[in-house]
Write an enzyme that holds these catalytic residues in place. Sequence first.
Site, PDB file in Angstrom:
ATOM      1  N   LYS A 171      11.357  29.654  23.564  1.00 53.44           N
ATOM      2  CA  LYS A 171      10.478  29.154  22.495  1.00 53.44           C
ATOM      3  C   LYS A 171       9.740  27.900  22.953  1.00 53.44           C
ATOM      4  O   LYS A 171       8.546  27.767  22.706  1.00 53.44           O
ATOM      5  CB  LYS A 171      11.293  28.838  21.227  1.00 53.44           C
ATOM      6  CG  LYS A 171      12.010  30.046  20.638  1.00 53.44           C
ATOM      7  CD  LYS A 171      12.644  29.731  19.287  1.00 53.44           C
ATOM      8  CE  LYS A 171      13.762  28.711  19.362  1.00 53.44           C
ATOM      9  NZ  LYS A 171      15.004  29.201  19.957  1.00 53.44           N
TER      10      LYS A 171
ATOM     11  N   ARG B 108      19.509  25.991  33.012  1.00 53.47           N
ATOM     12  CA  ARG B 108      18.917  24.799  32.387  1.00 53.47           C
ATOM     13  C   ARG B 108      19.871  23.600  32.474  1.00 53.47           C
ATOM     14  O   ARG B 108      19.447  22.470  32.633  1.00 53.47           O
ATOM     15  CB  ARG B 108      18.597  25.117  30.916  1.00 53.47           C
ATOM     16  CG  ARG B 108      17.994  23.950  30.152  1.00 53.47           C
ATOM     17  CD  ARG B 108      17.334  24.398  28.871  1.00 53.47           C
ATOM     18  NE  ARG B 108      18.272  24.556  27.772  1.00 53.47           N
ATOM     19  CZ  ARG B 108      17.948  25.055  26.575  1.00 53.47           C
ATOM     20  NH1 ARG B 108      16.725  25.452  26.346  1.00 53.47           N
ATOM     21  NH2 ARG B 108      18.851  25.163  25.630  1.00 53.47           N
TER      22      ARG B 108
ATOM     23  N   ARG C  84      15.844  28.696  10.400  1.00 58.21           N
ATOM     24  CA  ARG C  84      17.024  29.275  11.032  1.00 58.21           C
ATOM     25  C   ARG C  84      17.973  29.881  10.012  1.00 58.21           C
ATOM     26  O   ARG C  84      19.025  30.402  10.387  1.00 58.21           O
ATOM     27  CB  ARG C  84      17.772  28.181  11.787  1.00 58.21           C
ATOM     28  CG  ARG C  84      17.429  28.069  13.261  1.00 58.21           C
ATOM     29  CD  ARG C  84      18.239  26.917  13.813  1.00 58.21           C
ATOM     30  NE  ARG C  84      18.517  27.006  15.200  1.00 58.21           N
ATOM     31  CZ  ARG C  84      17.807  26.398  16.153  1.00 58.21           C
ATOM     32  NH1 ARG C  84      16.719  25.732  15.839  1.00 58.21           N
ATOM     33  NH2 ARG C  84      18.186  26.474  17.403  1.00 58.21           N
TER      34      ARG C  84
ATOM     35  N   ARG D  31      26.509  27.819  19.379  1.00 58.38           N
ATOM     36  CA  ARG D  31      25.084  28.019  19.046  1.00 58.38           C
ATOM     37  C   ARG D  31      24.725  29.492  19.022  1.00 58.38           C
ATOM     38  O   ARG D  31      23.981  29.942  18.151  1.00 58.38           O
ATOM     39  CB  ARG D  31      24.192  27.261  20.027  1.00 58.38           C
ATOM     40  CG  ARG D  31      24.030  25.813  19.618  1.00 58.38           C
ATOM     41  CD  ARG D  31      23.597  24.941  20.751  1.00 58.38           C
ATOM     42  NE  ARG D  31      22.323  25.293  21.313  1.00 58.38           N
ATOM     43  CZ  ARG D  31      22.020  25.234  22.610  1.00 58.38           C
ATOM     44  NH1 ARG D  31      22.936  24.848  23.476  1.00 58.38           N
ATOM     45  NH2 ARG D  31      20.831  25.563  23.040  1.00 58.38           N
TER      46      ARG D  31
ATOM     47  N   ARG E 110      21.429  18.443  28.332  1.00 54.32           N
ATOM     48  CA  ARG E 110      21.601  18.569  26.890  1.00 54.32           C
ATOM     49  C   ARG E 110      23.068  18.735  26.567  1.00 54.32           C
ATOM     50  O   ARG E 110      23.719  19.677  27.022  1.00 54.32           O
ATOM     51  CB  ARG E 110      20.813  19.779  26.387  1.00 54.32           C
ATOM     52  CG  ARG E 110      19.388  19.407  26.041  1.00 54.32           C
ATOM     53  CD  ARG E 110      18.630  20.590  25.541  1.00 54.32           C
ATOM     54  NE  ARG E 110      19.261  21.248  24.395  1.00 54.32           N
ATOM     55  CZ  ARG E 110      18.633  22.135  23.640  1.00 54.32           C
ATOM     56  NH1 ARG E 110      17.394  22.430  23.886  1.00 54.32           N
ATOM     57  NH2 ARG E 110      19.263  22.710  22.636  1.00 54.32           N
TER      58      ARG E 110
HETATM   59  P1  ADP Z   1      18.101  25.887  20.809  1.00 54.78           P
HETATM   60  O1  ADP Z   1      17.996  25.630  22.259  1.00 54.78           O
HETATM   61  O2  ADP Z   1      19.470  26.323  20.385  1.00 54.78           O
HETATM   62  O3  ADP Z   1      16.997  26.768  20.292  1.00 54.78           O
HETATM   63  P2  ADP Z   1      17.082  23.546  19.357  1.00 54.78           P
HETATM   64  O4  ADP Z   1      16.613  22.555  20.318  1.00 54.78           O
HETATM   65  O5  ADP Z   1      16.070  24.286  18.567  1.00 54.78           O
HETATM   66  O6  ADP Z   1      18.072  24.506  20.108  1.00 54.78           O
HETATM   67  O7  ADP Z   1      18.114  22.876  18.295  1.00 54.78           O
HETATM   68  C1  ADP Z   1      19.216  22.121  18.729  1.00 54.78           C
HETATM   69  C2  ADP Z   1      20.185  21.887  17.563  1.00 54.78           C
HETATM   70  O8  ADP Z   1      19.505  21.210  16.494  1.00 54.78           O
HETATM   71  C3  ADP Z   1      20.757  23.144  16.902  1.00 54.78           C
HETATM   72  O9  ADP Z   1      21.872  23.647  17.594  1.00 54.78           O
HETATM   73  C4  ADP Z   1      21.121  22.594  15.515  1.00 54.78           C
HETATM   74  O10 ADP Z   1      22.288  21.815  15.537  1.00 54.78           O
HETATM   75  C5  ADP Z   1      19.952  21.665  15.225  1.00 54.78           C
HETATM   76  N1  ADP Z   1      18.848  22.380  14.550  1.00 54.78           N
HETATM   77  C6  ADP Z   1      17.595  22.561  15.042  1.00 54.78           C
HETATM   78  N2  ADP Z   1      16.825  23.236  14.173  1.00 54.78           N
HETATM   79  C7  ADP Z   1      17.610  23.513  13.105  1.00 54.78           C
HETATM   80  C8  ADP Z   1      17.415  24.204  11.886  1.00 54.78           C
HETATM   81  N3  ADP Z   1      16.232  24.754  11.586  1.00 54.78           N
HETATM   82  N4  ADP Z   1      18.452  24.285  11.022  1.00 54.78           N
HETATM   83  C9  ADP Z   1      19.625  23.740  11.303  1.00 54.78           C
HETATM   84  N5  ADP Z   1      19.900  23.086  12.438  1.00 54.78           N
HETATM   85  C10 ADP Z   1      18.904  22.959  13.339  1.00 54.78           C
END
Ligand code: ADP
Length: 189
Positions: free
Chosen positions: A14, A128, A89, A145, A134
């Site tokens: 993404k 990554r 989400r 996750r 991270r």
């Molecule tokens: P990923 O690599 O899993 O797509 P993101 O960078 O989008 O991760 O998000 C990292 C973390 O931030 C998630 O694991 C969650 O804890 C929190 N988070 C991000 N977006 C949301 C959302 N829309 N609803 C709830 N938690 C979120």
Amino acid sequence: MINLVLFGPPGAGKGTQSEKLIKKYGFVHISTGDLFRWHTKNDTPLGKRVKEIMNSGALVPDEITIAMLKEELDKNPQAKGFLFDGFPRTVPQAEALDKFMKDNGSAIHFVIALDVNEAELRTRIAKRRTVENRADDEEEKLNKRITEYFTKTIHVLPYYEKQNRLNTVHGIGDIEEIFSNICTILDKK
Ligand code: ADP
């Protein structure tokens, strides 16, 4: 004004595709993951609230996430279009987003889901891990996750499918080819 949701599991690409889409179409990028990371890094009151939840790999509660998103929308009243990355989400988040868009006389025009299988996601995130640091990419947190995705987030897909707004793009292969497949969808309508 065109608004787009880019949807997919952790590691689906993404972030990579968002960057290219923003350059081409001039979207305002709203990544809830980036926003939460900014808050935790800067130790804001919101950051303090979500730090542990995020580090565990769990989803932040809807109430907090939706409020943060709304604030971000309000900061950009002149936006030509939004690209939502990592949001919604959950189904309540998807419903809230529709409501916010409607209140502004707008809508979510496209939902693009990047389809990547679990084995590939794990390989990518392991890679990554060697370049980015991270905290939530560690094995155990990553498992959480991925579980959160397949138990909660996946339900967002039928929500959009029922409304005929869902477009699935195969997310494995050449980055440029995936990008071009997304652009074809956006340019068609
Ligand atoms: P990923 O690599 O899993 O797509 P993101 O960078 O989008 O991760 O998000 C990292 C973390 O931030 C998630 O694991 C969650 O804890 C929190 N988070 C991000 N977006 C949301 C959302 N829309 N609803 C709830 N938690 C979120």
